[in-house]
Design a protein around this motif. Structure first.
Motif, PDB file in Angstrom:
ATOM      1  N   MET A   1       0.827  -1.178   0.000  1.00 20.43           N
ATOM      2  CA  MET A   1       0.000   0.000   0.000  1.00 20.43           C
ATOM      3  C   MET A   1       0.879   1.252   0.000  1.00 20.43           C
ATOM      4  N   LYS A   2       0.590   2.170  -0.876  1.00 23.84           N
ATOM      5  CA  LYS A   2       1.376   3.376  -1.009  1.00 23.84           C
ATOM      6  C   LYS A   2       1.116   4.325   0.157  1.00 23.84           C
ATOM      7  N   LYS A   3       2.200   4.933   0.653  1.00 22.05           N
ATOM      8  CA  LYS A   3       2.151   5.873   1.771  1.00 22.05           C
ATOM      9  C   LYS A   3       2.844   7.171   1.370  1.00 22.05           C
ATOM     10  N   ARG A   4       2.633   8.194   2.179  1.00 26.19           N
ATOM     11  CA  ARG A   4       3.298   9.487   1.986  1.00 26.19           C
ATOM     12  C   ARG A   4       3.857   9.919   3.335  1.00 26.19           C
ATOM     13  N   LEU A   5       5.108  10.349   3.330  1.00 25.07           N
ATOM     14  CA  LEU A   5       5.768  10.805   4.542  1.00 25.07           C
ATOM     15  C   LEU A   5       6.285  12.216   4.336  1.00 25.07           C
ATOM     16  N   ARG A   6       6.058  13.049   5.329  1.00 18.80           N
ATOM     17  CA  ARG A   6       6.658  14.382   5.379  1.00 18.80           C
ATOM     18  C   ARG A   6       7.568  14.379   6.607  1.00 18.80           C
ATOM     19  N   ALA A   7       8.853  14.621   6.398  1.00 18.94           N
ATOM     20  CA  ALA A   7       9.821  14.643   7.495  1.00 18.94           C
ATOM     21  C   ALA A   7      10.526  15.991   7.485  1.00 18.94           C
ATOM     22  N   ILE A   8      10.604  16.610   8.650  1.00 15.96           N
ATOM     23  CA  ILE A   8      11.287  17.889   8.783  1.00 15.96           C
ATOM     24  C   ILE A   8      12.477  17.687   9.709  1.00 15.96           C
ATOM     25  N   TYR A   9      13.655  17.878   9.138  1.00 14.29           N
ATOM     26  CA  TYR A   9      14.910  17.661   9.852  1.00 14.29           C
ATOM     27  C   TYR A   9      15.406  18.970  10.456  1.00 14.29           C
ATOM     28  N   PHE A  29      15.779   3.635  -3.972  1.00 11.82           N
ATOM     29  CA  PHE A  29      14.494   3.112  -3.518  1.00 11.82           C
ATOM     30  C   PHE A  29      13.409   3.486  -4.521  1.00 11.82           C
ATOM     31  N   PRO A  30      12.370   2.664  -4.642  1.00 12.67           N
ATOM     32  CA  PRO A  30      11.261   2.997  -5.548  1.00 12.67           C
ATOM     33  C   PRO A  30      10.351   4.050  -4.915  1.00 12.67           C
ATOM     34  N   LEU A  31      10.826   5.295  -4.902  1.00 10.06           N
ATOM     35  CA  LEU A  31      10.121   6.397  -4.259  1.00 10.06           C
ATOM     36  C   LEU A  31      10.018   7.590  -5.192  1.00 10.06           C
ATOM     37  N   GLU A  32       9.011   8.391  -4.970  1.00 10.18           N
ATOM     38  CA  GLU A  32       8.862   9.690  -5.613  1.00 10.18           C
ATOM     39  C   GLU A  32       8.983  10.706  -4.494  1.00 10.18           C
ATOM     40  N   GLY A  33       9.615  11.847  -4.747  1.00 18.31           N
ATOM     41  CA  GLY A  33       9.706  12.807  -3.665  1.00 18.31           C
ATOM     42  C   GLY A  33      10.440  14.076  -4.008  1.00 18.31           C
ATOM     43  N   VAL A  47       8.118  12.198   0.631  1.00 20.34           N
ATOM     44  CA  VAL A  47       8.278  11.030  -0.237  1.00 20.34           C
ATOM     45  C   VAL A  47       6.990  10.220  -0.251  1.00 20.34           C
ATOM     46  N   GLU A  48       6.770   9.560  -1.393  1.00 16.55           N
ATOM     47  CA  GLU A  48       5.651   8.639  -1.542  1.00 16.55           C
ATOM     48  C   GLU A  48       6.177   7.321  -2.084  1.00 16.55           C
ATOM     49  N   GLY A  49       5.626   6.242  -1.562  1.00 15.95           N
ATOM     50  CA  GLY A  49       5.997   4.908  -2.007  1.00 15.95           C
ATOM     51  C   GLY A  49       5.547   3.899  -0.977  1.00 15.95           C
ATOM     52  N   GLU A  50       5.999   2.678  -1.133  1.00 19.49           N
ATOM     53  CA  GLU A  50       5.674   1.641  -0.161  1.00 19.49           C
ATOM     54  C   GLU A  50       6.336   1.983   1.178  1.00 19.49           C
ATOM     55  N   GLN A  51       5.651   1.650   2.258  1.00 21.52           N
ATOM     56  CA  GLN A  51       6.162   1.989   3.583  1.00 21.52           C
ATOM     57  C   GLN A  51       7.549   1.398   3.830  1.00 21.52           C
ATOM     58  N   ASP A  71      19.557  17.015  14.732  1.00 22.07           N
ATOM     59  CA  ASP A  71      19.127  17.083  16.129  1.00 22.07           C
ATOM     60  C   ASP A  71      17.802  16.367  16.342  1.00 22.07           C
ATOM     61  N   SER A  72      16.883  16.514  15.388  1.00 25.78           N
ATOM     62  CA  SER A  72      15.577  15.869  15.522  1.00 25.78           C
ATOM     63  C   SER A  72      14.917  15.751  14.158  1.00 25.78           C
ATOM     64  N   VAL A  73      13.925  14.868  14.092  1.00 24.63           N
ATOM     65  CA  VAL A  73      13.141  14.678  12.875  1.00 24.63           C
ATOM     66  C   VAL A  73      11.670  14.639  13.286  1.00 24.63           C
ATOM     67  N   ASP A  74      10.883  15.544  12.725  1.00 18.74           N
ATOM     68  CA  ASP A  74       9.433  15.528  12.926  1.00 18.74           C
ATOM     69  C   ASP A  74       8.827  14.805  11.736  1.00 18.74           C
ATOM     70  N   VAL A  75       8.060  13.751  12.004  1.00 22.18           N
ATOM     71  CA  VAL A  75       7.515  12.901  10.952  1.00 22.18           C
ATOM     72  C   VAL A  75       5.997  12.980  10.967  1.00 22.18           C
ATOM     73  N   LEU A  76       5.428  13.129   9.782  1.00 23.72           N
ATOM     74  CA  LEU A  76       3.985  13.150   9.628  1.00 23.72           C
ATOM     75  C   LEU A  76       3.613  12.238   8.469  1.00 23.72           C
ATOM     76  N   TRP A  77       2.768  11.243   8.733  1.00 20.94           N
ATOM     77  CA  TRP A  77       2.260  10.369   7.675  1.00 20.94           C
ATOM     78  C   TRP A  77       1.011  11.010   7.103  1.00 20.94           C
ATOM     79  N   GLU A  78       0.934  11.059   5.781  1.00 23.66           N
ATOM     80  CA  GLU A  78      -0.189  11.694   5.093  1.00 23.66           C
ATOM     81  C   GLU A  78      -0.723  10.747   4.024  1.00 23.66           C
ATOM     82  N   GLU A  79      -1.852  11.113   3.455  1.00 21.17           N
ATOM     83  CA  GLU A  79      -2.386  10.366   2.326  1.00 21.17           C
ATOM     84  C   GLU A  79      -1.579  10.712   1.076  1.00 21.17           C
ATOM     85  N   PRO A  80      -1.208   9.733   0.261  1.00 22.73           N
ATOM     86  CA  PRO A  80      -0.461  10.034  -0.968  1.00 22.73           C
ATOM     87  C   PRO A  80      -1.310  10.872  -1.923  1.00 22.73           C
ATOM     88  N   THR A  81      -0.626  11.766  -2.652  1.00 25.98           N
ATOM     89  CA  THR A  81      -1.316  12.609  -3.635  1.00 25.98           C
ATOM     90  C   THR A  81      -1.070  12.127  -5.057  1.00 25.98           C
TER      91      THR A  81
END
Length: 99
Positions: A1-9, A29-33, A47-51, A71-81
């Motif tokens: 299942m395709k996922k979308r991740l937004r990560a802020i470093y 990796f087989p990703l778009e981003g 990025v979007e692709g398989e988890q 120092d840190s990574v804020d991660v948010l899982w979203e619906e793929p577009t």
């Protein structure tokens, strides 16, 4: 299942080759981003692709020479577009306001 991740470093992630390194890793990796510098000094990755592929990229980033600068990574899982194509490095945060 395709996922979308937004990560802020956060940390010293601008001016150290962070975007170029992530783009090089992402091509394995087989990703778009996209990745870009934010005005607040952080770097944003979408990025979007398989988890499993997304997890592989995040692990690869953690295993690079850049890890001490993060120092840190804020991660948010979203619906793929399904609007991302390939993997791009951007210079401007504004170019991806709709990502």
């Amino acid at each position: 299942m395709k996922k979308r991740l937004r990560a802020i470093y956060s940390g010293r992630v601008q001016g150290v080759g962070f975007r170029a390194t992530v783009a090089r890793l992402a091509r394995h990796f087989p990703l778009e981003g996209a990745i870009w510098n934010r005005r607040d000094g952080r770097v944003e990755l979408v990025v979007e692709g398989e988890q499993s592929a997304i997890a592989g990229l995040l692990d690869a980033i953690r295993d690079t020479h850049l890890a001490p600068w993060i120092d840190s990574v804020d991660v948010l899982w979203e619906e793929p577009t399904n609007q991302l194509r390939g993997f791009s490095i951007s210079w401007e945060e504004d170019l991806h306001s709709g990502c």
